[in-house]
Design a protein around this motif. Structure first.
Motif, PDB file in Angstrom:
ATOM      1  N   VAL A   1       0.852  -1.186   0.000  1.00 50.57           N
ATOM      2  CA  VAL A   1       0.000   0.000   0.000  1.00 50.57           C
ATOM      3  C   VAL A   1       0.889   1.238   0.000  1.00 50.57           C
ATOM      4  N   ASP A   2       0.781   2.014  -1.061  1.00 54.29           N
ATOM      5  CA  ASP A   2       1.482   3.297  -1.157  1.00 54.29           C
ATOM      6  C   ASP A   2       0.491   4.357  -0.696  1.00 54.29           C
ATOM      7  N   ILE A   3       0.842   5.075   0.348  1.00 57.08           N
ATOM      8  CA  ILE A   3      -0.075   6.016   0.981  1.00 57.08           C
ATOM      9  C   ILE A   3       0.315   7.445   0.636  1.00 57.08           C
ATOM     10  N   CYS A   4      -0.649   8.208   0.171  1.00 59.16           N
ATOM     11  CA  CYS A   4      -0.438   9.648   0.020  1.00 59.16           C
ATOM     12  C   CYS A   4      -1.597  10.346   0.730  1.00 59.16           C
ATOM     13  N   ALA A   5      -1.609  11.644   0.715  1.00 58.90           N
ATOM     14  CA  ALA A   5      -2.625  12.391   1.462  1.00 58.90           C
ATOM     15  C   ALA A   5      -4.051  12.034   1.037  1.00 58.90           C
ATOM     16  N   ASP A   6      -4.261  11.801  -0.249  1.00 64.35           N
ATOM     17  CA  ASP A   6      -5.617  11.585  -0.750  1.00 64.35           C
ATOM     18  C   ASP A   6      -5.951  10.149  -1.131  1.00 64.35           C
ATOM     19  N   TRP A   7      -4.921   9.333  -1.430  1.00 63.35           N
ATOM     20  CA  TRP A   7      -5.160   8.016  -2.010  1.00 63.35           C
ATOM     21  C   TRP A   7      -4.357   6.925  -1.335  1.00 63.35           C
ATOM     22  N   LEU A   8      -4.854   5.702  -1.487  1.00 63.79           N
ATOM     23  CA  LEU A   8      -4.133   4.478  -1.158  1.00 63.79           C
ATOM     24  C   LEU A   8      -4.002   3.715  -2.468  1.00 63.79           C
ATOM     25  N   ASP A   9      -2.796   3.516  -2.939  1.00 63.13           N
ATOM     26  CA  ASP A   9      -2.574   2.697  -4.127  1.00 63.13           C
ATOM     27  C   ASP A   9      -2.205   1.304  -3.633  1.00 63.13           C
ATOM     28  N   ILE A  10      -3.009   0.302  -4.004  1.00 65.66           N
ATOM     29  CA  ILE A  10      -2.930  -1.033  -3.415  1.00 65.66           C
ATOM     30  C   ILE A  10      -2.599  -2.062  -4.489  1.00 65.66           C
TER      31      ILE A  10
END
Length: 79
Positions: free
Chosen positions: A16-25
């Motif tokens: 899971v790559d976490i940024c302020a708005d999204w979770l890329d899974i």
């Protein structure tokens, strides 16, 4: 809740790559491609519901998104 179980030889790793708005899974067994969820409580709940038991989740986060208070779902015990 997903009731799948993984034996020691079948450990599933989810990234899971976490940024302020999204979770890329990436790595959910039933999903063929990476996908994105909102980085919100609702998005966290959707992700937790998809996880099989015994999963290893690898989080990549930067800035304030790596604070545990931002991820209350991580405190939930999974069998």
């Amino acid at each position: 809740m997903n009731t799948q179980s993984a034996s020691a030889s079948e450990v599933v790793h989810i990234g899971v790559d976490i940024c302020a708005d999204w979770l890329d899974i990436h790595g959910i067994p039933r999903k063929k491609k990476a996908f994105r969820l909102a980085n919100t409580t609702a998005g966290h709940r959707k992700l937790v519901a998809m996880l099989p038991s015994g999963v290893h989740v690898i989080l990549e986060a930067t800035a304030a998104t790596n604070r545990p208070s931002r991820w209350p779902c991580c405190a939930q015990a999974r069998p």
